[in-house]
Design a protein around this motif. Structure first.
Motif, mmCIF file in Angstrom:
data_model
loop_
_atom_site.group_PDB
_atom_site.id
_atom_site.type_symbol
_atom_site.label_atom_id
_atom_site.label_comp_id
_atom_site.label_asym_id
_atom_site.label_seq_id
_atom_site.Cartn_x
_atom_site.Cartn_y
_atom_site.Cartn_z
ATOM 1 N N THR A 126 0.819 -1.216 0.000
ATOM 2 C CA THR A 126 0.000 0.000 0.000
ATOM 3 C C THR A 126 0.849 1.261 0.000
ATOM 4 O O THR A 126 0.415 2.300 -0.506
ATOM 5 N N SER A 131 -0.850 7.628 -4.558
ATOM 6 C CA SER A 131 -2.308 7.805 -4.505
ATOM 7 C C SER A 131 -2.900 8.134 -5.865
ATOM 8 O O SER A 131 -4.046 7.772 -6.157
ATOM 9 N N TRP A 134 -3.412 4.834 -7.534
ATOM 10 C CA TRP A 134 -4.586 4.194 -6.936
ATOM 11 C C TRP A 134 -5.862 4.833 -7.456
ATOM 12 O O TRP A 134 -6.851 4.141 -7.753
ATOM 13 N N LEU A 138 -8.900 2.988 -9.359
ATOM 14 C CA LEU A 138 -10.228 2.968 -8.756
ATOM 15 C C LEU A 138 -11.268 3.647 -9.642
ATOM 16 O O LEU A 138 -12.429 3.242 -9.643
ATOM 17 N N ALA A 152 -8.769 5.899 -2.613
ATOM 18 C CA ALA A 152 -7.361 6.011 -3.011
ATOM 19 C C ALA A 152 -6.511 6.549 -1.865
ATOM 20 O O ALA A 152 -5.425 6.026 -1.575
ATOM 21 N N ILE A 155 -6.274 3.766 0.925
ATOM 22 C CA ILE A 155 -5.344 2.672 0.618
ATOM 23 C C ILE A 155 -3.902 3.146 0.719
ATOM 24 O O ILE A 155 -3.037 2.461 1.281
ATOM 25 N N ARG A 156 -3.634 4.326 0.192
ATOM 26 C CA ARG A 156 -2.265 4.867 0.223
ATOM 27 C C ARG A 156 -1.794 5.104 1.654
ATOM 28 O O ARG A 156 -0.594 4.992 1.946
#
Length: 271
Positions: A126, A131, A134, A138, A152, A155-156
């Protein structure tokens, strides 16, 4: 430090001949790598645009000033979305990072052989992807909008928060844990009364610090369609509305400065 014999006298030298040769070889290798990389960059660079950059920058500056102040009425909702993306993403990340941190810490993981490597893999995976990437992934899955930005950011942030928290868990004072364990407390009671109070300041500091970082990251997620004020910035850049761009940049700067002030005050109160 090496000492050499010369005419019966001891002569001090900082390095031996072999060490000096190694240093020169390292400098020569580094210089060669730098020259090679610079050559590759130069071949793929259009130097005309580089030399013309000051004139272009001056032209854009003249077009962007003064900012279009009346446009600020349309930036209230986007900047609010940006703050929500950062805040909700940070909260979700913290909720997921805490159990991952306990599973990754050597002194709290149920299994150092199986579970801890999985927790560390989550932390590394992760943290290793930006980001923006991500957000791009997403958006392809759940579509553009604020939700993609929130997920995003979350998760980051999991790996960042979990890494700092599990390091704080490993650095706790084990005397308190042993004292609570000696009373016959269960594993959960030991965590609640022996570990959590010790890592609470570190947890609060990590939360505020990551929220401050996420404010900055969420301002640019709109450039890829993940909502927030970055979406307004992207739209203004696409139509070359430079007065709007300068105003948006000022609003972003104000939001970042405000978040920095808030995080500094919170950290000061914690410490």
């Amino acid at each position: 430090m090496p000492v050499l014999e010369k005419n019966g006298l001891k002569v001090w030298q900082r390095r031996t001949q072999g060490e000096s040769l190694m240093r020169w070889a390292a400098w020569l290798t580094g210089t060669a790598v730098f020259v090679y990389c610079w050559q590759q960059i130069s071949e793929s660079t259009t130097w005309f645009f580089v030399w013309d950059a000051p004139r272009i920058a001056e032209d854009i500056w003249s077009r962007a000033t003064p900012p279009r102040w009346e446009y600020i009425t349309q930036l209230g909702r986007p900047i609010w979305d940006t703050l929500n993306i950062a805040t909700l993403g940070t909260l979700i990340a913290l909720c997921l990072a805490v159990p991952v941190a306990f599973l990754a810490a050597r002194n709290t993981t149920p299994s150092a052989t199986f579970i801890r490597p999985i927790a560390l893999l989550i932390i590394v995976s992760t943290r290793s992807i930006n980001s923006l990437i991500w957000a791009l992934l997403l958006i392809a899955v759940i579509g553009p909008g604020v939700l993609a930005g929130v997920v995003a950011i979350a998760i980051r942030s999991i790996g960042f928060c979990a890494k700092l928290i599990y390091e704080a868990i490993e650095e706790i004072d084990h005397t308190q844990v042993e004292a609570i364990t000696a009373t016959g407390a269960s594993r959960w009671q030991v965590m609640a009364y022996g570990i959590v109070p010790q890592i609470a300041p570190a947890f609060a500091g990590v939360a505020v610090f990551r929220w401050d970082i996420n404010i900055r990251e969420s301002t640019v997620l709109g450039l890829v369609g993940a909502g927030g004020i970055g979406l307004q910035l992207s739209s203004s850049l696409n139509v070359l509305a430079w007065p709007q761009v300068s105003l948006i940049l000022l609003v972003i700067l104000a939001a970042v400065v405000l978040s920095e002030w808030v995080s500094a005050k919170v950290r000061e109160a914690i410490i």
